[in-house]
Design a protein around this motif. Sequence first.
Motif, PDB file in Angstrom:
ATOM      1  N   HIS A 383      12.135  -0.954  13.528  1.00  7.78           N
ATOM      2  CA  HIS A 383      13.631  -1.445  13.378  1.00  7.78           C
ATOM      3  C   HIS A 383      14.663  -1.458  14.385  1.00  7.78           C
ATOM      4  O   HIS A 383      15.331  -0.546  14.609  1.00  7.78           O
ATOM      5  CB  HIS A 383      14.189  -0.633  11.991  1.00  7.78           C
ATOM      6  CG  HIS A 383      13.155  -0.020  10.979  1.00  7.78           C
ATOM      7  ND1 HIS A 383      12.153  -0.746  10.395  1.00  7.78           N
ATOM      8  CD2 HIS A 383      12.740   1.077  10.800  1.00  7.78           C
ATOM      9  CE1 HIS A 383      11.384  -0.196   9.534  1.00  7.78           C
ATOM     10  NE2 HIS A 383      11.596   0.965   9.664  1.00  7.78           N
ATOM     11  N   LEU A 384      14.341  -2.050  15.279  1.00  2.00           N
ATOM     12  CA  LEU A 384      15.394  -2.424  16.500  1.00  2.00           C
ATOM     13  C   LEU A 384      16.790  -2.206  16.167  1.00  2.00           C
ATOM     14  O   LEU A 384      17.463  -1.552  16.887  1.00  2.00           O
ATOM     15  CB  LEU A 384      14.630  -3.210  17.283  1.00  2.00           C
ATOM     16  CG  LEU A 384      15.590  -3.525  18.816  1.00  2.00           C
ATOM     17  CD1 LEU A 384      15.336  -2.292  19.403  1.00  2.00           C
ATOM     18  CD2 LEU A 384      15.273  -4.741  19.463  1.00  2.00           C
ATOM     19  N   GLY A 385      17.051  -2.892  15.358  1.00  4.57           N
ATOM     20  CA  GLY A 385      18.488  -2.955  14.864  1.00  4.57           C
ATOM     21  C   GLY A 385      19.269  -1.727  14.401  1.00  4.57           C
ATOM     22  O   GLY A 385      20.411  -1.380  14.725  1.00  4.57           O
ATOM     23  N   ASP A 386      18.459  -0.653  13.981  1.00  4.97           N
ATOM     24  CA  ASP A 386      19.128   0.515  13.741  1.00  4.97           C
ATOM     25  C   ASP A 386      18.470   1.845  14.397  1.00  4.97           C
ATOM     26  O   ASP A 386      18.473   2.894  14.420  1.00  4.97           O
ATOM     27  CB  ASP A 386      18.968   1.110  12.250  1.00  4.97           C
ATOM     28  CG  ASP A 386      17.568   1.178  11.734  1.00  4.97           C
ATOM     29  OD1 ASP A 386      16.718   1.575  12.381  1.00  4.97           O
ATOM     30  OD2 ASP A 386      17.297   0.290  10.798  1.00  4.97           O
ATOM     31  N   GLY A 387      17.740   1.325  15.592  1.00  2.00           N
ATOM     32  CA  GLY A 387      17.342   2.280  16.612  1.00  2.00           C
ATOM     33  C   GLY A 387      16.193   3.218  16.225  1.00  2.00           C
ATOM     34  O   GLY A 387      16.086   4.209  17.068  1.00  2.00           O
ATOM     35  N   ASN A 388      15.356   2.678  15.130  1.00  5.29           N
ATOM     36  CA  ASN A 388      14.236   3.480  14.748  1.00  5.29           C
ATOM     37  C   ASN A 388      12.870   2.758  15.048  1.00  5.29           C
ATOM     38  O   ASN A 388      12.904   1.544  14.374  1.00  5.29           O
ATOM     39  CB  ASN A 388      14.685   3.903  13.240  1.00  5.29           C
ATOM     40  CG  ASN A 388      13.203   4.339  12.752  1.00  5.29           C
ATOM     41  OD1 ASN A 388      13.093   3.973  11.180  1.00  5.29           O
ATOM     42  ND2 ASN A 388      12.446   5.119  13.344  1.00  5.29           N
ATOM     43  N   VAL A 389      12.123   3.295  15.811  1.00  7.08           N
ATOM     44  CA  VAL A 389      10.652   2.945  15.939  1.00  7.08           C
ATOM     45  C   VAL A 389       9.636   3.682  15.637  1.00  7.08           C
ATOM     46  O   VAL A 389       9.885   4.915  15.717  1.00  7.08           O
ATOM     47  CB  VAL A 389      10.652   2.063  17.085  1.00  7.08           C
ATOM     48  CG1 VAL A 389      11.576   0.739  17.335  1.00  7.08           C
ATOM     49  CG2 VAL A 389      10.606   3.236  18.223  1.00  7.08           C
ATOM     50  N   HIS A 390       8.533   3.008  15.349  1.00  6.33           N
ATOM     51  CA  HIS A 390       7.402   4.057  15.064  1.00  6.33           C
ATOM     52  C   HIS A 390       6.696   3.991  16.428  1.00  6.33           C
ATOM     53  O   HIS A 390       5.848   2.848  16.534  1.00  6.33           O
ATOM     54  CB  HIS A 390       6.616   3.462  13.903  1.00  6.33           C
ATOM     55  CG  HIS A 390       7.396   3.613  12.715  1.00  6.33           C
ATOM     56  ND1 HIS A 390       7.996   4.688  11.933  1.00  6.33           N
ATOM     57  CD2 HIS A 390       7.973   2.626  11.996  1.00  6.33           C
ATOM     58  CE1 HIS A 390       8.821   4.507  11.049  1.00  6.33           C
ATOM     59  NE2 HIS A 390       8.966   3.155  11.065  1.00  6.33           N
ATOM     60  N   PHE A 391       6.381   5.123  16.927  1.00  9.99           N
ATOM     61  CA  PHE A 391       5.786   4.899  18.141  1.00  9.99           C
ATOM     62  C   PHE A 391       4.426   5.821  18.097  1.00  9.99           C
ATOM     63  O   PHE A 391       4.425   6.802  17.514  1.00  9.99           O
ATOM     64  CB  PHE A 391       6.514   5.850  19.353  1.00  9.99           C
ATOM     65  CG  PHE A 391       6.032   5.840  20.598  1.00  9.99           C
ATOM     66  CD1 PHE A 391       6.379   4.914  21.731  1.00  9.99           C
ATOM     67  CD2 PHE A 391       5.450   6.889  21.245  1.00  9.99           C
ATOM     68  CE1 PHE A 391       6.249   4.938  22.696  1.00  9.99           C
ATOM     69  CE2 PHE A 391       5.047   7.134  22.551  1.00  9.99           C
ATOM     70  CZ  PHE A 391       5.237   5.959  23.284  1.00  9.99           C
ATOM     71  N   HIS A 392       3.248   5.039  18.622  1.00  7.79           N
ATOM     72  CA  HIS A 392       1.924   5.473  18.528  1.00  7.79           C
ATOM     73  C   HIS A 392       1.385   5.788  19.701  1.00  7.79           C
ATOM     74  O   HIS A 392       1.309   5.119  20.557  1.00  7.79           O
ATOM     75  CB  HIS A 392       1.354   4.554  17.396  1.00  7.79           C
ATOM     76  CG  HIS A 392       1.564   4.437  16.266  1.00  7.79           C
ATOM     77  ND1 HIS A 392       0.858   3.687  15.337  1.00  7.79           N
ATOM     78  CD2 HIS A 392       2.633   4.878  15.544  1.00  7.79           C
ATOM     79  CE1 HIS A 392       1.514   3.852  13.926  1.00  7.79           C
ATOM     80  NE2 HIS A 392       2.416   4.460  14.118  1.00  7.79           N
ATOM     81  N   VAL A 393       0.579   6.816  19.684  1.00 10.38           N
ATOM     82  CA  VAL A 393      -0.143   7.149  20.982  1.00 10.38           C
ATOM     83  C   VAL A 393      -1.530   7.159  20.317  1.00 10.38           C
ATOM     84  O   VAL A 393      -1.964   8.268  19.573  1.00 10.38           O
ATOM     85  CB  VAL A 393      -0.025   8.637  21.707  1.00 10.38           C
ATOM     86  CG1 VAL A 393      -1.010   8.650  22.885  1.00 10.38           C
ATOM     87  CG2 VAL A 393       1.571   8.385  22.306  1.00 10.38           C
TER      88      VAL A 393
END
Length: 479
Positions: A383-393
């Motif tokens: 959700h780029l618009g609210d500054g929330n992403v799911h970051f996966h390694v």
Amino acid sequence: MIEPSTIARFTSLLGPKGVVTDPEDIAPWTSDWRGRYHGAAAAILAPASTQEVAATVALAADFGVALVPQGGNTSMVGGATPPADGSALILSLRRMNAIRSLSADDNLAVCEAGVILSVLHDAAEGVGRRFPLSLGAKGSATIGGLVSTNAGGTQVLRHGTMRALVEGVEAVLPDGSIFDGLDALKKDNRGYDVKQLLIGAEGTLGIVTAAALRLVPAIAARAVGWVGVETPAEALALLRLVEARLGDSVEGFEVIADETLGFVLGHIPGTRSPIETRTPWHVLIEVDHNDMREPGPSERLESALADAFERGIAIDAAIAANEAQADAFWRIRESLSESEKAQGPALQYDISVPVARMPAFMIDAAQAAQAQFPGTTASSFGHLGDGNVHFHVRAPKGTSNGPAWIAAHGRAINAFVHDAVVAAGGSISAEHGIGQMKRAELGRLASPARISALRAIKAAFDPKGIMNPGKLIPLPEEA
């Protein structure tokens, strides 16, 4: 372990339908859905009313028995898994599944904690309204869990998280008393907002039994577009352009790396790329109208995207021609977690940073993680618009023993990613909560003032420590 005589007291209170003791029936509810956390419980308590919840909690307080509230058991951070030592009982809210009222005039629904999100969606649609929060687990996630974790989802950009959508709550506090705060008052200045303390508390301060939820008008028309861009910076530029042109009708704005899109196309049958051009990044946009004024959302989105092409922001784009195609676009987004999981072992992070810093974070953090931990791959979506992403390694290709890899490298990778998030002014938990997965990291990274406040609130509400032990609040050695 909890004595059989204690279980018998709960059975006497709730009746045979209200207590589950068969180990085979209990087993599915003692592990989190990702299979990372495993607990034990001698029984599942399943009250059917707020009064039964209150009596159950009061009895648990008398016996000093800890309770783990549970709805759909879809926690992403082990927040609904009982302790492994069997020292707690599961308190299931699934029998409390009534929609007590639904008013189109008041734009309000009062739902018990066990109502499944998709059921509320259907009920609201039946009166020409909608509940504007959706997520991949909508078919199993329950209202009580969504309130207790302050859930987000794909519509936060326009409508906010559960904090913005909850007008009132009913809850049972740790002493068995009932907090009746369902009145949806626009103005209420009676001191501390107990409702807001309970929202996002992950069941550590009490048990939410019902919530009054804000509804909005049904969508009269929508446009769903898919846009290929070069970088996350262009994606953010596109968001600002679309917002300037279309205002608050922009309901969804999701950014996806091309590699992540490829996982969906390779794993989910029937999916295909909405655009022909292969681009490094992709954006999914939804624009909604509550009425049928002209021009419609498709025409307005098309005009905005034409402007984006002229400015060199967009590389390629497609606007869904009908509802089936719009749903197909969204199916790709909703399948991301499943397809990522199919790639093999990975560490997943639900993080937020200030929106302006997110494009650089998405690139820099991925490159830094891959350099620090050779063989891994990293990417993000969300959700780029609210500054929330799911970051996966993701683990190196060929890693066959996921738990062993996580045990060997998880702590170091967690610290590396979370340190980068904090350095960017962000949060290690954007919408999934802390649970037990992030508890130690919260203790390591949060300020002493925050930790002190959390512990003081917990002690004031739950002096006996019976509400969802081991979740959210860092242990003394973790702070």
